[in-house]
Design a protein around this motif. Structure first.
Motif, short mmCIF file in Angstrom:
data_model
loop_
_atom_site.label_atom_id
_atom_site.label_comp_id
_atom_site.label_asym_id
_atom_site.label_seq_id
_atom_site.Cartn_x
_atom_site.Cartn_y
_atom_site.Cartn_z
N VAL A 5 52.32 43.72 -60.09
CA VAL A 5 52.10 45.08 -59.61
C VAL A 5 53.15 45.40 -58.56
O VAL A 5 53.26 44.72 -57.54
N PHE A 8 51.10 51.17 -56.89
CA PHE A 8 49.80 51.64 -57.36
C PHE A 8 49.40 52.87 -56.57
O PHE A 8 49.89 53.12 -55.46
N GLN A 28 50.30 51.51 -52.30
CA GLN A 28 50.78 50.24 -51.79
C GLN A 28 51.21 50.34 -50.32
O GLN A 28 51.35 49.33 -49.65
N LYS A 58 47.34 44.34 -54.68
CA LYS A 58 48.25 44.00 -55.78
C LYS A 58 47.71 42.84 -56.59
O LYS A 58 47.76 42.86 -57.83
N LEU A 61 44.73 44.18 -58.65
CA LEU A 61 45.16 45.08 -59.71
C LEU A 61 45.98 44.37 -60.79
O LEU A 61 46.06 44.86 -61.92
N SER A 62 46.56 43.23 -60.48
CA SER A 62 47.35 42.51 -61.48
C SER A 62 46.49 42.06 -62.67
O SER A 62 46.99 41.90 -63.78
N SER A 89 46.53 54.65 -61.05
CA SER A 89 47.86 54.37 -61.59
C SER A 89 48.30 52.99 -61.10
O SER A 89 48.22 52.71 -59.90
N VAL A 90 48.72 52.16 -62.03
CA VAL A 90 49.26 50.84 -61.71
C VAL A 90 50.57 50.72 -62.46
O VAL A 90 50.60 50.78 -63.70
N ASN A 91 51.66 50.60 -61.70
CA ASN A 91 53.00 50.63 -62.28
C ASN A 91 53.12 51.90 -63.13
O ASN A 91 52.98 52.99 -62.60
#
Length: 134
Positions: A5, A8, A28, A58, A61-62, A89-91
């Motif tokens: 990640v 985000f 982040q 992170k 969320l990974s 939103s993640v990446n």
């Protein structure tokens, strides 16, 4: 499989009679909360995330199953009650999720990671607040 990640953005809106009463915004870099008392008074709190908080988000969320989540979780048996929106939103992945009187475990775990960073828990998304399905 876990992904790295790099960025985000999470927006959590709590609704009250169709109005956004509380918003929690996490990136982040920062954490922002707004509270609208629906009588003309809004309060806002903004701060930078500590490096440990960013690392924890992170890491969580990974492995977060964003692509597997549905766009709606609704308990049709309850006509009024708890409504919340997640905009995650993640990446480069993004999903908007609406929840009405239903507890979803992955979203609950996300809130459990965010909750300790808050001055006040305006999110209120806790498993014990929801009736279980029969």
């Amino acid at each position: 499989m876990p992904v790295e990640v790099t960025r985000f953005r999470i927006v959590i809106n709590n609704y009250y009679f169709g109005w956004v009463k509380h918003t929690t915004f996490v990136t982040q870099d920062s954490l922002e909360t707004t509270h609208d008392d629906l009588n003309g008074k809004k309060t806002r709190d903004v701060r930078l995330l500590q490096s440990e908080e960013t690392a924890k988000m992170k890491k969580f969320l990974s492995a977060f199953p964003l692509t597997n989540l549905k766009e709606k979780y609704i308990n049709e048996k309850i006509k009024d009650g708890f409504q919340i929106g997640f905009d995650i939103s993640v990446n480069d992945m993004h999903k908007r999720i609406y929840v009405s009187n239903e507890y979803q475990n992955d979203l609950g775990e996300l809130v459990n990671v965010i909750r300790p960073m808050l001055k006040d828990d305006y999110i209120g998304y806790r498993k014990e607040y929801f009736r279980q399905k029969n």
